[in-house]
Design an enzyme around this catalytic site. Structure first.
Site, PDB file in Angstrom:
ATOM      1  N   ARG A  85      43.217  45.547  34.213  1.00  0.00           N
ATOM      2  CA  ARG A  85      43.313  44.470  33.227  1.00  0.00           C
ATOM      3  C   ARG A  85      42.826  44.900  31.848  1.00  0.00           C
ATOM      4  O   ARG A  85      42.782  44.070  30.945  1.00  0.00           O
ATOM      5  CB  ARG A  85      42.456  43.304  33.706  1.00  0.00           C
ATOM      6  CG  ARG A  85      43.235  42.007  33.881  1.00  0.00           C
ATOM      7  CD  ARG A  85      42.308  41.063  34.589  1.00  0.00           C
ATOM      8  NE  ARG A  85      42.634  39.707  34.539  1.00  0.00           N
ATOM      9  CZ  ARG A  85      43.008  38.983  35.598  1.00  0.00           C
ATOM     10  NH1 ARG A  85      43.209  39.537  36.754  1.00  0.00           N
ATOM     11  NH2 ARG A  85      43.185  37.694  35.468  1.00  0.00           N
ATOM     12  N   ARG A 104      41.685  32.609  28.943  1.00  0.00           N
ATOM     13  CA  ARG A 104      42.263  33.663  29.790  1.00  0.00           C
ATOM     14  C   ARG A 104      43.544  34.220  29.171  1.00  0.00           C
ATOM     15  O   ARG A 104      43.802  35.426  29.245  1.00  0.00           O
ATOM     16  CB  ARG A 104      42.531  33.116  31.196  1.00  0.00           C
ATOM     17  CG  ARG A 104      41.235  32.952  31.990  1.00  0.00           C
ATOM     18  CD  ARG A 104      41.393  32.005  33.157  1.00  0.00           C
ATOM     19  NE  ARG A 104      42.326  32.470  34.150  1.00  0.00           N
ATOM     20  CZ  ARG A 104      43.041  31.665  34.929  1.00  0.00           C
ATOM     21  NH1 ARG A 104      42.956  30.354  34.816  1.00  0.00           N
ATOM     22  NH2 ARG A 104      43.848  32.177  35.819  1.00  0.00           N
ATOM     23  N   ARG A 134      41.206  25.506  40.837  1.00  0.00           N
ATOM     24  CA  ARG A 134      40.223  26.473  40.348  1.00  0.00           C
ATOM     25  C   ARG A 134      39.524  25.956  39.085  1.00  0.00           C
ATOM     26  O   ARG A 134      40.167  25.379  38.225  1.00  0.00           O
ATOM     27  CB  ARG A 134      40.927  27.798  40.006  1.00  0.00           C
ATOM     28  CG  ARG A 134      41.299  28.596  41.214  1.00  0.00           C
ATOM     29  CD  ARG A 134      42.209  29.752  40.907  1.00  0.00           C
ATOM     30  NE  ARG A 134      41.858  30.556  39.741  1.00  0.00           N
ATOM     31  CZ  ARG A 134      42.491  31.680  39.408  1.00  0.00           C
ATOM     32  NH1 ARG A 134      43.484  32.134  40.160  1.00  0.00           N
ATOM     33  NH2 ARG A 134      42.137  32.362  38.347  1.00  0.00           N
ATOM     34  N   LYS A 179      51.980  36.107  39.816  1.00  0.00           N
ATOM     35  CA  LYS A 179      51.654  37.387  40.468  1.00  0.00           C
ATOM     36  C   LYS A 179      51.257  37.167  41.939  1.00  0.00           C
ATOM     37  O   LYS A 179      51.728  37.877  42.820  1.00  0.00           O
ATOM     38  CB  LYS A 179      50.506  38.097  39.730  1.00  0.00           C
ATOM     39  CG  LYS A 179      50.806  38.438  38.275  1.00  0.00           C
ATOM     40  CD  LYS A 179      49.717  39.293  37.654  1.00  0.00           C
ATOM     41  CE  LYS A 179      48.376  38.609  37.517  1.00  0.00           C
ATOM     42  NZ  LYS A 179      48.352  37.451  36.607  1.00  0.00           N
ATOM     43  N   ARG A 223      48.444  23.932  39.448  1.00  0.00           N
ATOM     44  CA  ARG A 223      48.204  24.958  40.484  1.00  0.00           C
ATOM     45  C   ARG A 223      47.021  24.584  41.373  1.00  0.00           C
ATOM     46  O   ARG A 223      45.930  24.319  40.886  1.00  0.00           O
ATOM     47  CB  ARG A 223      47.946  26.306  39.823  1.00  0.00           C
ATOM     48  CG  ARG A 223      47.644  27.391  40.848  1.00  0.00           C
ATOM     49  CD  ARG A 223      47.825  28.748  40.286  1.00  0.00           C
ATOM     50  NE  ARG A 223      46.685  29.172  39.498  1.00  0.00           N
ATOM     51  CZ  ARG A 223      46.549  30.399  39.002  1.00  0.00           C
ATOM     52  NH1 ARG A 223      47.503  31.282  39.200  1.00  0.00           N
ATOM     53  NH2 ARG A 223      45.497  30.731  38.302  1.00  0.00           N
TER      54      ARG A 223
HETATM   55  P1  AMP Z   1      42.933  35.990  38.583  1.00  0.00           P
HETATM   56  O1  AMP Z   1      42.860  35.314  39.908  1.00  0.00           O
HETATM   57  O2  AMP Z   1      43.628  37.314  38.653  1.00  0.00           O
HETATM   58  O3  AMP Z   1      43.490  35.093  37.511  1.00  0.00           O
HETATM   59  O4  AMP Z   1      41.429  36.335  38.163  1.00  0.00           O
HETATM   60  C1  AMP Z   1      40.470  35.307  37.995  1.00  0.00           C
HETATM   61  C2  AMP Z   1      39.309  35.823  37.193  1.00  0.00           C
HETATM   62  O5  AMP Z   1      38.674  36.894  37.901  1.00  0.00           O
HETATM   63  C3  AMP Z   1      39.672  36.418  35.829  1.00  0.00           C
HETATM   64  O6  AMP Z   1      39.815  35.428  34.826  1.00  0.00           O
HETATM   65  C4  AMP Z   1      38.460  37.320  35.589  1.00  0.00           C
HETATM   66  O7  AMP Z   1      37.319  36.587  35.222  1.00  0.00           O
HETATM   67  C5  AMP Z   1      38.215  37.876  36.992  1.00  0.00           C
HETATM   68  N1  AMP Z   1      39.000  39.113  37.200  1.00  0.00           N
HETATM   69  C6  AMP Z   1      40.049  39.284  38.041  1.00  0.00           C
HETATM   70  N2  AMP Z   1      40.517  40.539  37.972  1.00  0.00           N
HETATM   71  C7  AMP Z   1      39.750  41.187  37.066  1.00  0.00           C
HETATM   72  C8  AMP Z   1      39.739  42.500  36.532  1.00  0.00           C
HETATM   73  N3  AMP Z   1      40.652  43.426  36.910  1.00  0.00           N
HETATM   74  N4  AMP Z   1      38.793  42.811  35.612  1.00  0.00           N
HETATM   75  C9  AMP Z   1      37.877  41.905  35.233  1.00  0.00           C
HETATM   76  N5  AMP Z   1      37.836  40.645  35.664  1.00  0.00           N
HETATM   77  C10 AMP Z   1      38.768  40.268  36.577  1.00  0.00           C
END
Ligand code: AMP
Length: 218
Positions: free
Chosen positions: A92, A175, A164, A17, A131
């Protein structure tokens, strides 16, 4: 003046994404809003929001809605009404989708398209293991197994790269589980609205980008 595209990039962690959002942002002149990047930015600065989000992120859980929804909606609604955007990582869960939907509808700016990047679980695990993220601009980079990462720099801004905490195997599994349980129900919601586009995401970055552009053109 024609209005910009209002797009959600949807898919599991590691689906690409962030990478595709970067390409689409440049090509289509859209504002990119990534909830994960926003949380990581706050985490890096050590703000109360970042510290609150950290415990959930490191476990691979979703950050609670009362923390997440307002800051994302504020960003979305600050875009001029004819301006396009890419939402990456938001919504989400069904509540986030519902609140977003109502907020956009009240302002007559419904979503145009939700692009679902479909990627197999084996490919996700493979990608997340390699990554690395830019410390500065947060661009994702893919590093091959056994490749030396010490001197690797971001190809967008030249800053250093890091892995990360939530790309560690236990958090990754969590996740993916959270995605399957809490996020995939949104696919039905967007399909019913007629805005869902399915893109096979197991291919190379360029190929996936071409598939998305072709889908958007039609
Ligand atoms: P991402 O970079 O999109 O994989 O997001 C990393 C982490 O941020 C996720 O595993 C969640 O802990 C938090 N996070 C990101 N977007 C959301 C969302 N829309 N709602 C809740 N937690 C989020």
């Amino acid at each position: 003046m024609t209005k910009g595209l209002r797009l959600v990039l949807f898919g599991p962690p590691g689906a690409g994404k962030g990478t595709q959002a970067q390409l689409l942002r440049e090509r289509l002149n859209l504002t990119h809003i990534s909830s994960g990047d926003l949380f990581r930015h706050h985490l890096g600065l050590g703000t109360p929001l970042g510290l609150r989000a950290k415990e959930y992120m490191n476990r691979g859980d979703l950050v609670p809605d009362e923390v997440t929804i307002d800051i994302i909606l504020e960003k979305v609604m600050s875009i001029p009404s004819d301006g396009g955007f890419i939402l990456d990582g938001f919504p989400r869960n069904p509540n986030q989708a519902d609140v977003l939907d109502k907020k956009l509808a009240a302002d007559s700016r419904d979503l145009d398209v939700v692009v679902h990047l479909k990627v197999s679980e084996s490919e996700l695990l493979n990608r997340l293991g390699g990554r690395y993220i830019c410390r500065d601009c947060q661009s994702p980079h893919s590093i091959g197994e056994g490749e030396d990462t010490t001197d690797k720099k971001c190809d967008q801004c030249g800053a250093g790269l890091y892995q990360r905490d939530d790309d560690a195997p236990a958090a990754v599994m969590k996740r993916i589980e959270v995605y399957n349980e809490e996020t995939t129900p949104l696919l039905g919601f967007y399909q019913q609205r007629g805005v869902l586009v399915e893109i096979p995401g197991d291919h190379s970055v360029d190929r996936v980008n071409k598939l998305i552009m072709t889908a958007l053109d039609s």
